[in-house]
Design an enzyme around this catalytic site. Structure first.
Site, short mmCIF file in Angstrom:
data_model
loop_
_atom_site.label_atom_id
_atom_site.label_comp_id
_atom_site.label_asym_id
_atom_site.label_seq_id
_atom_site.Cartn_x
_atom_site.Cartn_y
_atom_site.Cartn_z
N LYS A 10 -1.27 10.04 4.03
CA LYS A 10 -1.49 8.79 3.29
C LYS A 10 -0.26 8.40 2.46
O LYS A 10 -0.07 7.23 2.16
CB LYS A 10 -2.74 8.90 2.42
CG LYS A 10 -3.99 9.05 3.29
CD LYS A 10 -5.25 8.61 2.64
CE LYS A 10 -6.38 8.49 3.64
NZ LYS A 10 -6.68 9.74 4.39
C1 LIG Z 1 -7.39 9.82 5.55
C2 LIG Z 1 -7.20 11.02 6.42
C3 LIG Z 1 -7.57 11.03 7.79
C4 LIG Z 1 -8.24 9.84 8.45
O1 LIG Z 1 -7.40 8.75 8.61
P1 LIG Z 1 -7.99 7.28 8.88
O2 LIG Z 1 -6.84 6.37 8.78
O3 LIG Z 1 -9.02 7.05 7.80
O4 LIG Z 1 -8.61 7.31 10.24
C5 LIG Z 1 -7.31 12.17 8.52
N1 LIG Z 1 -6.76 13.27 7.97
C6 LIG Z 1 -6.39 13.30 6.66
C7 LIG Z 1 -5.80 14.54 6.12
C8 LIG Z 1 -6.60 12.18 5.85
O5 LIG Z 1 -6.24 12.23 4.54
#
Ligand SMILES: *Cc1c(COP(=O)(O)O)cnc(C)c1O
Length: 479
Positions: A113
């Site tokens: 993120k």
């Molecule tokens: C947010 C997240 C996901 C999922 O990603 P999306 O964009 O919501 O599909 C997967 N793995 C981790 C570690 C995350 O923080």
């Protein structure tokens, strides 16, 4: 480039107009009017660029109301080795023949993120300064999103963050990561309740329009287009790295070569960015959606039925950042599947979904999923542990539980001759408990994060009351 709503509001808006907004006024999500296409000559040129300049090239196709020199400078400031730990920013490493891992989690909070949120922080600061405005970001988190937002916004002028988290319910590492921040513009609020209580408070505060306006309440949730477009960049970067390291791969050979991505998915933001890259002309063979036990998306790609889960049907798993009951970015994809028929998209998401809790797409729309390269699979707690253990034993590589879901599904679905890039969405250090369960010992922690739990904490504990949260915001943001 102009942006329109998935639900039919066709007023064209610029990037800067939608940057600080969440939903479109009609309740839909913003999409660019079209996906810009990149040709082979452009791909050859982009291949040579450092990540920050590649990011600038991709973003500038979607952002035409920020001066090019400013946008380039923002990209260079954000995507630097100092922030992401290496020149490559998203280094690709081989796991086994036909399977690579692209490291997207080397930013400050050890999850992918950061890739988007760090850019969002820079864009917010830039845009607020330009307008002479301020913004109070209010959010609820059970882990990755809140910390990524706080690390992206810390010290930024014009921005304060008020982040609600369920008191005592995040992992000790996640709590320490957020609560140890000492920046004056970051406010941690631990709510005596569960995550849903936190979310209800955010909704209640946002529903008080007078308060929302007076205190300029905003959000940084996963439906923000700027976050999505930032994620498009690492599909290009991963593809370039894989094709330049495969012997004999001039671009044309590489284009024929069939590179796919496996994406651990929850709210469908990450893999939707892959879809955008593919629509732009990046030769991606397949987009492999990996879910955990919360398999809303896997069910859809197998059957065409999209069914939102109730709270009791939503499992708490050992890949918690994928624990979703509905996928908040999914409406964008359905709009593309329906060939941008916004009247039908509106009907499905504004009428059918609230009334029936789901809908089923017809065969033609489902066939288009395959045209878009989508396939899916699911992984369970046992699969996750076995994959972490096996990857460690066979390759000496330690992966986190979310990445393990991606690797598990990639291995199950990979076809002969196909090269799959599995996206690493978090580092194992973040999920020590599951790693210990899988391999019997705790993961190593990056240098700068040792002793995190011992640092002084800044957090206010409040009962689950929207009024108390409003009072706290008011105290820090006198009208
Ligand atoms: C947010 C997240 C996901 C999922 O990603 P999306 O964009 O919501 O599909 C997967 N793995 C981790 C570690 C995350 O923080």
């Amino acid at each position: 480039m102009r942006y329109v709503s998935t639900r039919g509001d066709a007023t064209p808006r610029t990037f800067s107009e939608i940057l600080l907004e969440g939903l479109a006024p009609d309740g839909g999500l913003y999409l660019p009017q079209r996906y810009p296409r990149v040709d082979e000559a452009t791909l050859s040129r982009w291949r040579m660029l450092p990540y920050a300049d590649l990011a600038f090239e991709v973003l500038s196709l979607y952002i035409d109301d920020i001066a090019a020199a400013d946008l380039r400078a923002l990209c260079r400031k954000v995507y630097s080795p100092a922030v992401f730990g290496s020149e490559a920013i998203v280094p690709l490493r081989p796991l086994e023949p036909g399977l690579w891992i692209e490291g997207l989690s080397n930013g400050p909070t050890l999850a992918f993120k950061d890739m988007a949120m760090q850019l969002l922080g820079a864009l917010f600061e830039y845009e607020l300064a330009r307008r002479g405005e301020r913004l109070n970001i209010l959010g609820a988190t059970s882990g990755d999103t809140g910390s990524a937002a706080e690390y992206a916004m810390r010290g930024k002028r014009g921005v304060q963050v008020f982040m609600l988290s369920p008191h005592g319910r995040m992992s000790p590492f996640q709590q320490a990561q957020m609560y140890s921040l000492s920046d004056a513009n970051i406010h941690n609020i631990a709510i005596e309740g569960v995550f849903d209580d936190c979310q209800d408070i955010v909704k209640a505060v946002a529903a008080d329009l007078a308060f929302k306006r007076a205190h300029r309440i905003g959000s940084v949730n996963s439906i923000n287009w700027a976050r999505l477009v930032a994620q498009v960049v690492y599909y290009f970067a991963g593809w370039f790295q894989a094709t330049s390291r495969t012997p004999g791969s001039g671009l044309t050979a590489a284009a024929a070569e069939r590179i796919s991505f496996a994406v651990p998915s929850g709210n469908f933001g990450n893999v939707f960015a892959g879809h955008v890259a593919r629509m732009m002309g990046l030769p991606i063979d397949r987009l492999i959606v990996a879910t955990n036990e919360n398999d809303v998306l896997d069910e859809f790609f197998r059957t065409g039925r999209y069914r939102v889960r109730s709270a009791t049907e939503t499992h708490e798993t050992s890949s918690p950042s994928m624990d979703i009951s509905k996928a908040s970015n999914f409406e964008r994809f359905v709009c593309d599947l329906l060939q941008r028929d916004s009247a039908r998209t509106r009907e499905l998401f504004a009428e059918r979904l609230p009334r029936d809790g789901g809908f089923t797409l017809d065969a033609a729309a489902l066939a288009r999923c395959a045209d878009f390269g989508f396939v899916s699979g699911r992984s369970t707690h046992a699969d996750r542990l076995e994959t972490i253990r096996q990857v460690r034993r066979q390759h000496g590589d330690l992966i986190d539980p979310h990445t393990a879901d991606g690797v598990k599904v990639a291995r199950a679905l990979r076809r002969p001759g196909e090269t799959v890039i599995a996206l690493e969405t978090a580092l194992p250090a973040k999920f020590a408990e599951t790693i210990v369960e899988a391999v019997g010992s705790a993961p190593r922690r990056p240098e700068g994060l040792r002793g995190l739990e011992e640092r002084p904490r800044r957090v206010v504990v409040l009962p689950p009351s929207a009024e108390r949260v409003k009072a706290l915001i008011e105290a820090h943001d006198p009208a």
